[in-house]
Design a protein around this motif. Structure first.
Motif, mmCIF file in Angstrom:
data_model
loop_
_atom_site.group_PDB
_atom_site.id
_atom_site.type_symbol
_atom_site.label_atom_id
_atom_site.label_comp_id
_atom_site.label_asym_id
_atom_site.label_seq_id
_atom_site.Cartn_x
_atom_site.Cartn_y
_atom_site.Cartn_z
ATOM 1 N N ILE A 140 0.949 -1.242 0.110
ATOM 2 C CA ILE A 140 -0.036 0.013 0.068
ATOM 3 C C ILE A 140 1.069 1.245 0.079
ATOM 4 O O ILE A 140 2.075 1.286 0.545
ATOM 5 C CB ILE A 140 -0.918 0.093 1.257
ATOM 6 N N PRO A 141 0.428 2.262 -0.686
ATOM 7 C CA PRO A 141 1.245 3.706 -0.493
ATOM 8 C C PRO A 141 0.591 3.989 1.040
ATOM 9 O O PRO A 141 -0.363 3.823 1.484
ATOM 10 C CB PRO A 141 0.350 4.616 -1.561
ATOM 11 N N LYS A 142 1.735 4.838 1.514
ATOM 12 C CA LYS A 142 1.578 5.407 2.842
ATOM 13 C C LYS A 142 0.434 6.757 2.890
ATOM 14 O O LYS A 142 -0.367 6.998 3.651
ATOM 15 C CB LYS A 142 2.685 5.933 3.437
ATOM 16 N N GLU A 143 0.245 7.339 1.426
ATOM 17 C CA GLU A 143 -0.706 8.162 1.328
ATOM 18 C C GLU A 143 -1.986 7.699 1.118
ATOM 19 O O GLU A 143 -2.140 6.617 0.317
ATOM 20 C CB GLU A 143 -0.231 8.950 0.058
ATOM 21 N N HIS A 144 -2.956 8.115 1.821
ATOM 22 C CA HIS A 144 -4.169 7.417 1.659
ATOM 23 C C HIS A 144 -4.937 8.016 0.393
ATOM 24 O O HIS A 144 -5.230 9.143 0.129
ATOM 25 C CB HIS A 144 -5.342 7.825 2.950
ATOM 26 N N PHE A 145 -5.381 6.900 -0.564
ATOM 27 C CA PHE A 145 -6.449 7.297 -1.529
ATOM 28 C C PHE A 145 -7.022 5.839 -1.664
ATOM 29 O O PHE A 145 -6.643 4.731 -1.833
ATOM 30 C CB PHE A 145 -6.026 7.839 -2.739
ATOM 31 N N SER A 146 -8.462 6.041 -2.066
ATOM 32 C CA SER A 146 -9.289 4.893 -1.878
ATOM 33 C C SER A 146 -9.086 3.599 -2.879
ATOM 34 O O SER A 146 -9.206 2.589 -2.677
ATOM 35 C CB SER A 146 -10.768 5.231 -1.767
ATOM 36 N N SER A 147 -8.875 4.117 -4.201
ATOM 37 C CA SER A 147 -8.685 3.119 -5.295
ATOM 38 C C SER A 147 -8.077 3.640 -6.564
ATOM 39 O O SER A 147 -7.698 5.027 -6.610
ATOM 40 C CB SER A 147 -10.200 2.623 -5.523
ATOM 41 N N LEU A 148 -7.680 2.822 -7.657
ATOM 42 C CA LEU A 148 -7.341 3.363 -8.832
ATOM 43 C C LEU A 148 -8.121 4.531 -9.436
ATOM 44 O O LEU A 148 -7.577 5.390 -10.017
ATOM 45 C CB LEU A 148 -7.178 2.154 -9.542
ATOM 46 N N LYS A 149 -9.447 4.463 -9.073
ATOM 47 C CA LYS A 149 -10.182 5.527 -9.659
ATOM 48 C C LYS A 149 -9.909 6.689 -9.039
ATOM 49 O O LYS A 149 -10.362 7.852 -9.851
ATOM 50 C CB LYS A 149 -11.689 5.087 -9.223
ATOM 51 N N GLU A 150 -9.287 6.966 -7.992
ATOM 52 C CA GLU A 150 -8.798 8.098 -7.317
ATOM 53 C C GLU A 150 -7.474 8.858 -7.977
ATOM 54 O O GLU A 150 -6.900 9.826 -7.535
ATOM 55 C CB GLU A 150 -9.103 8.224 -6.018
ATOM 56 N N GLU A 195 4.001 8.282 -10.835
ATOM 57 C CA GLU A 195 5.269 7.592 -10.321
ATOM 58 C C GLU A 195 4.986 6.890 -9.053
ATOM 59 O O GLU A 195 5.910 5.801 -9.008
ATOM 60 C CB GLU A 195 5.940 8.931 -9.840
ATOM 61 N N LEU A 196 4.316 7.208 -8.151
ATOM 62 C CA LEU A 196 4.096 6.182 -7.080
ATOM 63 C C LEU A 196 3.472 4.985 -7.391
ATOM 64 O O LEU A 196 3.885 3.811 -6.880
ATOM 65 C CB LEU A 196 2.802 6.905 -5.931
ATOM 66 N N LEU A 197 2.821 4.995 -8.285
ATOM 67 C CA LEU A 197 1.990 3.620 -8.935
ATOM 68 C C LEU A 197 3.044 2.734 -9.470
ATOM 69 O O LEU A 197 3.240 1.489 -9.154
ATOM 70 C CB LEU A 197 0.767 3.843 -9.894
ATOM 71 N N GLY A 198 4.042 3.527 -10.258
ATOM 72 C CA GLY A 198 5.174 2.610 -10.852
ATOM 73 C C GLY A 198 6.041 2.130 -9.888
ATOM 74 O O GLY A 198 6.697 1.023 -9.862
ATOM 75 N N TYR A 199 6.204 3.115 -8.982
ATOM 76 C CA TYR A 199 7.151 2.719 -7.786
ATOM 77 C C TYR A 199 6.804 1.340 -7.155
ATOM 78 O O TYR A 199 7.342 0.571 -6.719
ATOM 79 C CB TYR A 199 7.258 3.834 -7.036
ATOM 80 N N ILE A 200 5.576 1.433 -6.750
ATOM 81 C CA ILE A 200 5.013 0.384 -6.266
ATOM 82 C C ILE A 200 5.050 -1.148 -6.969
ATOM 83 O O ILE A 200 5.591 -2.131 -6.463
ATOM 84 C CB ILE A 200 3.330 0.383 -5.658
ATOM 85 N N LEU A 201 4.797 -0.947 -8.379
ATOM 86 C CA LEU A 201 5.013 -2.019 -9.088
ATOM 87 C C LEU A 201 6.390 -2.769 -9.061
ATOM 88 O O LEU A 201 6.655 -3.910 -8.964
ATOM 89 C CB LEU A 201 4.437 -2.005 -10.528
#
Ligand code: 5GP
Ligand code: ZN
Length: 114
Positions: free
Chosen positions: A42-52, A59-65
Motif C-alpha cells: 500500500i502507499p502510505k498516502e491514503h487514496f481509496s482506489s485506482l479510480k482516485e 510515479e508512485l504507482l510505478g514505484y509500487i509495481l
C-alpha cells in the motif's frame, strides 16, 4: 484517514506482519491469505482506489509495481512466479478502500481468477 484500517496499520494502531517499509509504501501479509504468499502493498498516502488516481500518482504507482517485484524476491517467489492484483470497484470485490496491491504466489495460481 481516521477510520481506515490500512492507515491504522501504517500508524501501528493495528498489528500486522510487516514485510517491507520505506518512506512511500508499506507491505504486510494479508490476514486471510489466499496463497502461501499473500502480501498487501500500500502507499502510505491514503487514496481509496485506482479510480482516485490521476497522473500525479503515476510515479508512485510505478514505484509500487517495481517494489512488488523486490518484495516477491524477499518472499522467495521471484523465480517461481507471482501475480499482482489491484481490485477496483464493486465487481472486483474490493473491500478495503485504501488502494492496495495483492502480491500472490507460492502455488500454481488458477486462470481465469474466480
Ligand atoms: P480487497 O478485497 O479490498 O482487494 O482486499 C482487502 C484485503 O485486505 C483482503 O484480502 C483482506 O483479507 C485483507 N485485510 C482486511 N483487513 C485486514 C487487516 O486488518 N489486516 C490484514 N493484514 N489484512 C486485512
Ligand atoms: Zn487509509
Amino acid at each position: 484517514m481516521a477510520d481506515c484500517i490500512f492507515c491504522k496499520i501504517i500508524n501501528r494502531e493495528i498489528p500486522a506482519r510487516i514485510v517491507y517499509e520505506d518512506e512511500k509504501i508499506l507491505a504486510f501479509d494479508d490476514i486471510r491469505p489466499q496463497a502461501p504468499v499473500h502480501t498487501l502493498i500500500i502507499p502510505k498516502e491514503h487514496f481509496s482506489s485506482l479510480k482516485e488516481a490521476d497522473e500525479s500518482r503515476a510515479e508512485l504507482l510505478g514505484y509500487i509495481l517495481l517494489k512488488a517485484r523486490e518484495i516477491a524476491a524477499l518472499k522467495g517467489i521471484e523465480a517461481s512466479g507471482f501475480r499482482i492484483v489491484l481490485n477496483t470497484g464493486p465487481d472486483s470485490g474490493q473491500e478495503v478502500f485504501h488502494l492496495h496491491f495483492h502480491l500472490l504466489g507460492g502455488r500454481q495460481l488458477g486462470w481465469p481468477p474466480g
